[in-house]
Enzyme design. Structure first.
Site, PDB file in Angstrom:
ATOM      1  N   HIS A  80       0.826  -1.223   0.000  1.00 16.66           N
ATOM      2  CA  HIS A  80       0.000   0.000   0.000  1.00 16.66           C
ATOM      3  C   HIS A  80       0.855   1.265   0.000  1.00 16.66           C
ATOM      4  O   HIS A  80       0.483   2.278   0.610  1.00 16.66           O
ATOM      5  CB  HIS A  80      -0.956   0.034   1.205  1.00 16.66           C
ATOM      6  CG  HIS A  80      -1.976  -1.069   1.200  1.00 16.66           C
ATOM      7  ND1 HIS A  80      -3.224  -0.920   0.682  1.00 16.66           N
ATOM      8  CD2 HIS A  80      -1.911  -2.349   1.652  1.00 16.66           C
ATOM      9  CE1 HIS A  80      -3.907  -2.055   0.821  1.00 16.66           C
ATOM     10  NE2 HIS A  80      -3.124  -2.930   1.400  1.00 16.66           N
ATOM     11  N   ASN A 154     -10.326  -2.821   2.489  1.00 19.20           N
ATOM     12  CA  ASN A 154     -10.016  -2.844   1.057  1.00 19.20           C
ATOM     13  C   ASN A 154     -11.291  -2.630   0.249  1.00 19.20           C
ATOM     14  O   ASN A 154     -12.389  -2.656   0.798  1.00 19.20           O
ATOM     15  CB  ASN A 154      -9.427  -4.203   0.655  1.00 19.20           C
ATOM     16  CG  ASN A 154      -7.935  -4.310   0.968  1.00 19.20           C
ATOM     17  OD1 ASN A 154      -7.248  -3.311   1.166  1.00 19.20           O
ATOM     18  ND2 ASN A 154      -7.447  -5.526   1.013  1.00 19.20           N
ATOM     19  N   HIS A 345      -3.649   1.077  12.129  1.00 19.15           N
ATOM     20  CA  HIS A 345      -3.377  -0.146  12.891  1.00 19.15           C
ATOM     21  C   HIS A 345      -4.710  -0.809  13.220  1.00 19.15           C
ATOM     22  O   HIS A 345      -5.580  -0.185  13.847  1.00 19.15           O
ATOM     23  CB  HIS A 345      -2.633   0.240  14.179  1.00 19.15           C
ATOM     24  CG  HIS A 345      -2.206  -0.925  15.007  1.00 19.15           C
ATOM     25  ND1 HIS A 345      -2.189  -2.218  14.552  1.00 19.15           N
ATOM     26  CD2 HIS A 345      -1.757  -0.989  16.289  1.00 19.15           C
ATOM     27  CE1 HIS A 345      -1.755  -3.016  15.501  1.00 19.15           C
ATOM     28  NE2 HIS A 345      -1.494  -2.301  16.573  1.00 19.15           N
TER      29      HIS A 345
END
Ligand code: HDE
Length: 711
Positions: A80, A154, A345
């Site tokens: 990413h 995603n 995170h």
């Protein structure tokens, strides 16, 4: 209009913006200094011994300048790396979710929680092109009053692997090959497909990757998914399984593959620019957050395991229930400080949201903190302005590279009596994070659960749910990708795997890549489908933010151009007049028509549709220009809506005659599907605008057959 200037001329947008303002600096009115605040009056020549002599070490200004430059790069994200982001807010519609979670930002409709969302591709490096075939990241940091919550998802609802221990293998396989670092940002190479053939659990995700989802038209037109099954926890401590969905209000739309490849060259920043420009023009992208909820009592009610991240819960079985609205309305001021340094995170959760034992999620909960330590250089990265919570932070953690705070007092431990017991430990459920209590027992083993073993049923479900055109795109994508694989046995192995998904699909792919089609179905296709999986079901009636090229040259009918601009802008589309050169063109009645761009600086792949207004001289000039003719032909090839008025229709004929539409037998190939015409100059008939807009809202004219049209 979003404010991207360096000076603030408005009240803070929200609590995060207010906090960020304390970190912003503005060079206006300042004079140049060193990092120590010493003003300098000469920064072009280093201190040297004589005019032609050696540079002197004592030139602290030169050394500081060069040293900082030498250290300006940080490691890019290992995956990413390429991304773009924006600020905004999230607001729940009402409080119905309070029965399931104590997370206030999801249940208190009066709260508008500040967010930053970063979109990304996965495989390419930081400078790679936007429009490659890849998964897109969709990561949102909610700066909630109860602490930061990160939803790191995603644009596809499943993943390639079931257990995080396979992630390094997977990423090594898809990244450029290690000997020559080829290819960049592509899965079309041997190691990726070798991995797929060896790891059939990846097949469901590979079906998504070969579908149109992998080439989004815009980040603003992408769905997002949390992928894993997470857990909500309510005020009574009761857990509920939850899957998160983001649904774009503009519908879910994609590029066609040929277009995506060309856009990668014509504008490598295609998706990034699109996001930036939409926000600058005030067309704020919006998504609805939805949830699928499953009571714990139904944990085993499905024919797949809820903990398996290669599976969806079909929406026909568990509906997606709307929760609230995400609006992105501000671009960052500084890419590095904000978009690059943001650290997501999965373990950044707030009370009311917890994990499940999904083995992929468990690994992520380790990886995301770990990776920031190398990327951002130490354990204090959460103090960077973009990462700081708006909730109060009080830890006993001290020291470390880049500590920004000056902690007063003699204690950095609990319990203490010296500092009055502060920071105190405690609070009520819902106010403090308490891990969900779950009984767990088992032998210490390395073993994949039997309930994770069905790799093919949902890959087939996806295939069955596609429309005809989506299926065609999937077959072409497999042929393209596998056609780039050197090892024939890898091609064959993938086809043999596909035979477990659908034997016809496997045969179609095999026939395009010179390997043996399967003799029979390795697995009979169950025939089930889930209509919600087809993008064609997401079409909206709006044409907002769609870019429409208006081709013009001297002699164009000026009134038509003006009427087109007005009619399209009224519907929030973005018309741009493209001329043979920059500046302006003279209309037929000798007025000036502003040209937004020169045709040769752009390309049809950067627009959603094209219109040719009338004006005999204009059309003659355009017909004599290869770029203009190609522009039209290419838009036709990519199934885009085409409009032509009066003499403008002659440019279509020119494009058709240029070979675009003449088949081998000499017949005209071009159909009129999606070609909207009107015979008049000086005005734009309502019917023309309505038909054009309704075709454009459908995104592409899929019923048009472009197979024989040269690419
Ligand atoms: Fe990530 N992933 N990932 N991932 N991921 C990272 O974190 C990782 C996975 C996703 O805009 C890294 O800060 C492991 C699934 C996004 O900054 C890293 C596993 C999903 C982003 C990492 C996964 C994602 C990342 C790289 C398998 C969708 C970009 C830099 C166990 C639900 C976030 C970083 C941004 C980034 C690890 C699987 C989405 C290395 C080990 C599944 C959107 O920590």
């Amino acid at each position: 209009m979003a404010d991207t200037s360096n000076s603030r001329a408005h009240a803070p947008y929200d609590s995060k913006d207010e906090q960020l303002e304390t970190a912003r600096v503005d060079p206006a009115g300042t004079r140049l200094t060193t990092q120590q605040g010493v003003a300098v009056d000469h920064t072009d020549d280093a201190l040297a011994a004589g005019e032609r002599g050696p540079t002197l070490l004592e030139d602290f200004h030169a050394r500081e300048k060069i040293t900082h430059f030498d250290h300006e790069r940080i490691p890019e994200r290992v995956v990413h790396a390429r991304g773009a982001g924006a600020y905004g807010q999230f607001q729940p519609y009402d409080d119905w979710l309070a029965d399931y979670t104590v997370a206030r930002f999801l249940t208190d409709p009066s709260q508008r929680t500040p967010v930053f969302t970063r979109f990304s591709t996965v495989a390419g490096s930081r400078g790679s092109a936007d429009t490659v075939r890849d998964v897109r990241g969709f990561a949102t940091k909610f700066y909630t009053e109860q602490g930061n919550y990160d939803l790191v998802g995603n644009n596809m609802p499943v993943f390639f692997i079931q257990d995080g221990i396979k992630f390094p293998d997977f990423v090594h396989a898809v990244k450029p090959e290690p000997d020559n670092e080829i290819p960049q940002a592509q899965s079309a190479h041997d190691t990726f497909w070798d991995f797929v053939a060896q790891q059939p659990e990846s097949l469901h995700m590979v079906m998504w990757l070969m579908s149109d989802r992998a080439v989004p038209r815009s980040y603003r037109m992408m769905q997002g998914f949390g992928v894993h099954t997470f857990r909500f926890v309510n005020a009574d401590g009761v857990g509920t399984f939850v899957k998160f969905h983001w649904t774009p209000l503009l519908g879910t739309h994609s590029l066609v593959w040929d277009e995506a490849q060309k856009a990668a060259g014509k504008d490598p920043d295609f998706n990034r620019r699109d996001l930036w420009e939409a926000i600058e023009m005030g067309a704020y992208p919006e998504w609805e957050l939805g949830v699928q909820l499953v009571p714990e009592s139904d944990e085993f009610a499905f024919d797949f395991d809820l903990l398996d991240p290669t599976k969806i819960i079909p929406e026909e079985h568990v509906p997606v229930r709307p929760v609230g609205r995400l609006t992105l309305n501000r671009n960052p001021h500084n890419f590095f400080a904000e978009t690059e340094q943001i650290a997501f995170h999965t373990a950044n959760v707030v009370p009311g949201i917890d994990f499940t034992n999904d083995p992929l999620l468990q690994a992520r909960n380790f990886s995301y903190l770990d990776t920031q330590l190398i990327r951002l250089g130490g354990p204090n990265f959460s103090q960077l302005p973009i990462n700081r919570p708006v909730a109060e932070v009080s830890t006993n953690q001290r020291d470390g590279f880049g500590q920004q705070r000056i902690h007063r007092g003699r204690t950095s431990y609990v319990k203490n009596s010296i500092a009055g017991g502060y920071p105190y430990v405690g609070g009520d459920h819902g106010d403090v994070f308490r891990h969900y209590q779950e009984k767990v027992e088992g032998d210490k083993i390395r073993k994949r659960a039997e309930s994770f073993r069905d790799y093919y049923s949902q890959a087939a479900l996806f295939w069955n749910s596609m429309s005809e055109v989506e299926q065609e795109h999937i077959v072409s994508a497999f042929r393209f990708e596998l056609g780039k694989v050197d090892h024939t046995e890898v091609r064959q192995d993938v086809v043999d795997q596909l035979a477990h998904v659908d034997v016809d699909l496997a045969a179609l792919v095999a026939n395009g890549i010179g390997v043996t089609p399967p003799e029979g179905a390795a697995n009979p296709n169950h025939g089930r489908s889930s209509p919600a999986l087809s993008q064609l079901t997401t079409t909206m009636s709006t044409i907002a933010t769609r870019k429409v090229a208006i081709l013009a040259a001297d002699g164009v009918d000026g009134a038509t151009v003006q009427a087109l601009r007005e009619a399209l802008s009224k519907r929030d589309a973005v018309p741009e007049v493209l001329a043979l050169s920059d500046g302006a063109v003279r209309s037929a009645d000798d007025t000036e028509v502003t040209a937004d761009r020169a045709i040769n600086t752009v390309a049809s792949v950067l627009y959603d549709a094209v219109i040719v207004p009338g004006g005999a001289d204009s059309v003659r000039a355009l017909a004599a220009d290869g770029y203009a003719v190609h522009f039209l032909a290419e838009a036709y090839k990519h199934a885009k809506v085409i409009g032509a008025l009066a003499e403008g229709r002659r440019l279509l004929e020119r494009a058709w005659a240029s070979g675009l539409a003449v088949a081998a037998d000499g017949d005209r190939v071009a159909e009129d599907e999606g070609v909207v015409t009107a015979g008049v100059n000086g005005e734009v008939p309502t019917e023309f605008v309505d038909t054009f807009a309704s075709e454009l809202a459908g995104h592409r004219v899929w019923r048009r057959n472009t197979a024989e049209v040269p690419a």
